[in-house]
Scaffold this motif. Structure first.
Motif, PDB file in Angstrom:
ATOM      1  N   HIS A 170      16.344  11.263  -1.586  1.00 15.75           N
ATOM      2  CA  HIS A 170      15.517  11.207  -2.651  1.00 15.75           C
ATOM      3  C   HIS A 170      14.463  12.211  -2.786  1.00 15.75           C
ATOM      4  O   HIS A 170      13.329  11.671  -2.678  1.00 15.75           O
ATOM      5  N   PRO A 171      14.634  13.306  -3.155  1.00 14.32           N
ATOM      6  CA  PRO A 171      13.577  14.448  -3.203  1.00 14.32           C
ATOM      7  C   PRO A 171      12.174  13.902  -3.951  1.00 14.32           C
ATOM      8  O   PRO A 171      12.330  13.464  -5.116  1.00 14.32           O
ATOM      9  N   TYR A 172      10.958  14.308  -3.378  1.00 15.93           N
ATOM     10  CA  TYR A 172       9.723  13.937  -3.949  1.00 15.93           C
ATOM     11  C   TYR A 172       9.462  12.444  -4.199  1.00 15.93           C
ATOM     12  O   TYR A 172       8.581  12.208  -4.906  1.00 15.93           O
ATOM     13  N   ASP A 173      10.309  11.589  -3.753  1.00 18.85           N
ATOM     14  CA  ASP A 173      10.226  10.063  -3.921  1.00 18.85           C
ATOM     15  C   ASP A 173       9.515   9.599  -2.755  1.00 18.85           C
ATOM     16  O   ASP A 173      10.095   9.294  -1.557  1.00 18.85           O
ATOM     17  N   PHE A 174       8.177   9.203  -2.580  1.00 14.13           N
ATOM     18  CA  PHE A 174       7.402   8.560  -1.711  1.00 14.13           C
ATOM     19  C   PHE A 174       8.171   7.305  -1.198  1.00 14.13           C
ATOM     20  O   PHE A 174       7.906   6.798  -0.014  1.00 14.13           O
ATOM     21  N   THR A 175       8.897   6.707  -1.987  1.00 16.54           N
ATOM     22  CA  THR A 175       9.559   5.228  -1.519  1.00 16.54           C
ATOM     23  C   THR A 175      10.349   5.394  -0.255  1.00 16.54           C
ATOM     24  O   THR A 175      10.160   4.474   0.454  1.00 16.54           O
ATOM     25  N   VAL A 176      11.009   6.477  -0.230  1.00 13.34           N
ATOM     26  CA  VAL A 176      12.031   6.689   0.887  1.00 13.34           C
ATOM     27  C   VAL A 176      10.877   6.557   2.118  1.00 13.34           C
ATOM     28  O   VAL A 176      11.043   6.336   3.201  1.00 13.34           O
ATOM     29  N   ALA A 177       9.887   7.583   2.235  1.00 14.74           N
ATOM     30  CA  ALA A 177       9.050   7.832   3.136  1.00 14.74           C
ATOM     31  C   ALA A 177       8.248   6.912   3.426  1.00 14.74           C
ATOM     32  O   ALA A 177       7.977   6.247   4.791  1.00 14.74           O
ATOM     33  N   VAL A 205      -0.408   5.464   4.474  1.00 19.79           N
ATOM     34  CA  VAL A 205      -0.293   6.202   3.259  1.00 19.79           C
ATOM     35  C   VAL A 205      -0.276   7.793   3.040  1.00 19.79           C
ATOM     36  O   VAL A 205      -0.301   8.278   2.069  1.00 19.79           O
ATOM     37  N   TRP A 206      -0.019   8.136   4.369  1.00 20.91           N
ATOM     38  CA  TRP A 206      -0.136   9.719   4.496  1.00 20.91           C
ATOM     39  C   TRP A 206       0.948  10.044   5.529  1.00 20.91           C
ATOM     40  O   TRP A 206       1.181   9.779   6.645  1.00 20.91           O
ATOM     41  N   TRP A 207       1.918  10.639   4.991  1.00 18.50           N
ATOM     42  CA  TRP A 207       3.299  10.714   5.824  1.00 18.50           C
ATOM     43  C   TRP A 207       2.977  11.757   6.898  1.00 18.50           C
ATOM     44  O   TRP A 207       3.634  11.467   8.129  1.00 18.50           O
ATOM     45  N   ALA A 208       2.216  12.991   6.805  1.00 15.68           N
ATOM     46  CA  ALA A 208       2.149  13.769   7.552  1.00 15.68           C
ATOM     47  C   ALA A 208       1.576  13.224   8.996  1.00 15.68           C
ATOM     48  O   ALA A 208       1.747  13.378  10.025  1.00 15.68           O
ATOM     49  N   ALA A 261       9.198   3.499   3.104  1.00 17.85           N
ATOM     50  CA  ALA A 261      10.102   2.718   3.722  1.00 17.85           C
ATOM     51  C   ALA A 261      10.283   3.105   5.340  1.00 17.85           C
ATOM     52  O   ALA A 261      10.347   2.160   6.123  1.00 17.85           O
ATOM     53  N   MET A 262      10.364   4.239   5.572  1.00 18.55           N
ATOM     54  CA  MET A 262      10.358   4.618   6.682  1.00 18.55           C
ATOM     55  C   MET A 262       8.948   4.252   7.666  1.00 18.55           C
ATOM     56  O   MET A 262       9.235   3.824   8.754  1.00 18.55           O
ATOM     57  N   LEU A 263       7.783   4.393   6.973  1.00 19.88           N
ATOM     58  CA  LEU A 263       6.551   4.022   7.512  1.00 19.88           C
ATOM     59  C   LEU A 263       6.631   2.590   7.948  1.00 19.88           C
ATOM     60  O   LEU A 263       6.076   2.364   8.875  1.00 19.88           O
ATOM     61  N   VAL A 264       6.916   1.890   6.858  1.00 21.55           N
ATOM     62  CA  VAL A 264       7.008   0.336   7.031  1.00 21.55           C
ATOM     63  C   VAL A 264       7.970  -0.221   8.242  1.00 21.55           C
ATOM     64  O   VAL A 264       7.599  -0.914   9.038  1.00 21.55           O
ATOM     65  N   ALA A 265       9.069   0.446   8.474  1.00 21.93           N
ATOM     66  CA  ALA A 265      10.060   0.004   9.194  1.00 21.93           C
ATOM     67  C   ALA A 265       9.106   0.712  10.602  1.00 21.93           C
ATOM     68  O   ALA A 265       9.377  -0.262  11.550  1.00 21.93           O
ATOM     69  N   MET A 266       8.905   1.651  11.002  1.00 20.39           N
ATOM     70  CA  MET A 266       8.072   2.238  12.078  1.00 20.39           C
ATOM     71  C   MET A 266       7.148   1.084  12.431  1.00 20.39           C
ATOM     72  O   MET A 266       6.798   0.811  13.342  1.00 20.39           O
ATOM     73  N   GLN A 267       6.216   0.724  11.550  1.00 23.00           N
ATOM     74  CA  GLN A 267       4.992  -0.029  11.585  1.00 23.00           C
ATOM     75  C   GLN A 267       5.518  -1.479  12.192  1.00 23.00           C
ATOM     76  O   GLN A 267       4.838  -2.193  13.006  1.00 23.00           O
ATOM     77  N   ALA A 268       6.761  -1.876  11.497  1.00 28.30           N
ATOM     78  CA  ALA A 268       7.300  -3.232  11.975  1.00 28.30           C
ATOM     79  C   ALA A 268       7.716  -3.036  13.260  1.00 28.30           C
ATOM     80  O   ALA A 268       7.544  -4.209  14.221  1.00 28.30           O
ATOM     81  N   ALA A 269       8.239  -2.082  13.962  1.00 29.68           N
ATOM     82  CA  ALA A 269       8.524  -1.823  15.271  1.00 29.68           C
ATOM     83  C   ALA A 269       7.284  -1.772  16.153  1.00 29.68           C
ATOM     84  O   ALA A 269       7.416  -2.529  17.492  1.00 29.68           O
ATOM     85  N   ALA A 270       6.220  -1.114  15.646  1.00 31.00           N
ATOM     86  CA  ALA A 270       5.049  -1.314  16.555  1.00 31.00           C
ATOM     87  C   ALA A 270       4.533  -2.611  16.576  1.00 31.00           C
ATOM     88  O   ALA A 270       4.067  -3.244  17.730  1.00 31.00           O
ATOM     89  N   ILE A 297       0.943  -1.263   0.037  1.00 35.72           N
ATOM     90  CA  ILE A 297      -0.076  -0.054   0.001  1.00 35.72           C
ATOM     91  C   ILE A 297       0.951   1.218   0.016  1.00 35.72           C
ATOM     92  O   ILE A 297       0.489   2.284  -0.511  1.00 35.72           O
ATOM     93  N   THR A 298       2.061   1.193   0.674  1.00 35.32           N
ATOM     94  CA  THR A 298       2.881   2.451   0.652  1.00 35.32           C
ATOM     95  C   THR A 298       3.699   2.431  -0.835  1.00 35.32           C
ATOM     96  O   THR A 298       3.875   3.804  -1.094  1.00 35.32           O
ATOM     97  N   SER A 299       3.498   1.331  -1.398  1.00 37.45           N
ATOM     98  CA  SER A 299       4.517   1.432  -2.870  1.00 37.45           C
ATOM     99  C   SER A 299       3.606   2.119  -3.868  1.00 37.45           C
ATOM    100  O   SER A 299       4.274   2.485  -5.015  1.00 37.45           O
ATOM    101  N   ILE A 300       2.333   2.185  -3.578  1.00 41.45           N
ATOM    102  CA  ILE A 300       1.553   2.751  -4.657  1.00 41.45           C
ATOM    103  C   ILE A 300       0.984   4.282  -3.976  1.00 41.45           C
ATOM    104  O   ILE A 300      -0.037   4.583  -4.594  1.00 41.45           O
ATOM    105  N   SER A 301       1.596   4.715  -2.926  1.00 39.78           N
ATOM    106  CA  SER A 301       0.912   6.112  -2.226  1.00 39.78           C
ATOM    107  C   SER A 301       2.214   7.297  -2.819  1.00 39.78           C
ATOM    108  O   SER A 301       3.043   6.979  -3.375  1.00 39.78           O
ATOM    109  N   TRP A 302       1.768   8.314  -2.412  1.00 41.84           N
ATOM    110  CA  TRP A 302       2.309   9.385  -2.720  1.00 41.84           C
ATOM    111  C   TRP A 302       2.180  10.763  -1.810  1.00 41.84           C
ATOM    112  O   TRP A 302       1.449  10.639  -1.006  1.00 41.84           O
ATOM    113  N   TYR A 303       2.973  11.859  -1.866  1.00 40.91           N
ATOM    114  CA  TYR A 303       3.104  12.733  -0.968  1.00 40.91           C
ATOM    115  C   TYR A 303       1.644  13.674  -1.136  1.00 40.91           C
ATOM    116  O   TYR A 303       1.372  13.596  -2.376  1.00 40.91           O
ATOM    117  N   VAL A 304       1.071  14.174  -0.168  1.00 39.42           N
ATOM    118  CA  VAL A 304      -0.118  14.993  -0.382  1.00 39.42           C
ATOM    119  C   VAL A 304      -0.319  15.907   0.742  1.00 39.42           C
ATOM    120  O   VAL A 304       0.174  15.804   1.893  1.00 39.42           O
TER     121      VAL A 304
END
Length: 209
Positions: free
Chosen positions: A88-95, A142-145, A97-106, A38-45
């Motif tokens: 990587h500016p404007y590439d949601f893949t980086v954000a 799916v929402w970085w903010a 990956a961070m969200l998935v890593a934090m979710q794994a910790a949770a 789901i994060t792989s098909i998401s974007w900044y908004v």
């Protein structure tokens, strides 16, 4: 509590051969697979761009990171925004990956908390599955903010409670220090981490008093 004390001495072999542990890990793997997709098909908004604009314009200064945004204080999340832009500016893949890593910790934190409180019993699987597969936590994936501060709040909730349960059972200061460290880390992401103190109080009074 005998069951709780026993589980703190379980060795790796016991965990590896426990069907409950295997089932719990399988649930987490499936959940993280879904989150990766789901994060792989998401974007900044929306607010994501405001975060990026502030940190890229002002730089990674403490003043920029600690300036409240819409009434929220989230310096750690803003620094991660800056880091994602540097990689990587404007590439949601980086954000993402961070969200998935934090979710794994949770996810792992909740499993540790359930095992420390109740032992390796089949009864821990329904609450774990309820957390993993209900939809309330999906929007923050799916929402970085939102995810950049709310997922860390969940990480801190589970891991600080797990450390606090160990402290209440053993009175070992290292567990108390760990509890406080998790809370401090959570406050760097989201000021609402103070609400975790309420959960700690409820567990202390309702389960141990």
């Amino acid at each position: 509590r005998p069951g709780g004390c026993r589980l703190m001495t379980l060795d790796t072999a016991a965990l590896r051969h426990s069907r409950v542990a295997q089932a719990a890990v399988a649930l987490i793997v499936v959940h993280l697979g879904y989150r990766i997709w789901i994060t792989s098909i998401s974007w900044y908004v929306g607010d994501d761009f405001s975060f990026m604009s502030r940190m890229w314009h002002d730089g990674p200064s403490l003043a920029a990171a600690t300036e409240p945004y819409a009434g929220h204080l989230m310096p750690a999340g803003l620094y991660l925004t800056w880091l994602a832009g540097e990689i990587h500016p404007y590439d949601f893949t980086v954000a993402g990956a961070m969200l998935v890593a934090m979710q794994a910790a949770a996810d792992l934190g909740l499993l540790v908390l359930l095992v420390r409180m109740f032992g390796l019993r089949a009864g821990i699987l329904p609450p774990l599955a309820l957390y993993l597969f209900t939809v309330f936590s999906t929007p923050m994936a799916v929402w970085w903010a939102a995810g950049g501060n709310q997922i860390p709040l969940q990480v801190v909730l589970f891991w600080s409670l797990a450390a606090h349960v160990s402290y209440l059972r053993t009175r070992a200061r290292r567990h108390l220090v760990a509890t406080l460290a998790w809370l401090a880390a959570g406050l760097a992401f989201y000021e609402k981490t103070v609400l975790v103190l309420g959960a700690i109080g409820i567990v202390s009074l309702a389960y141990f008093a």
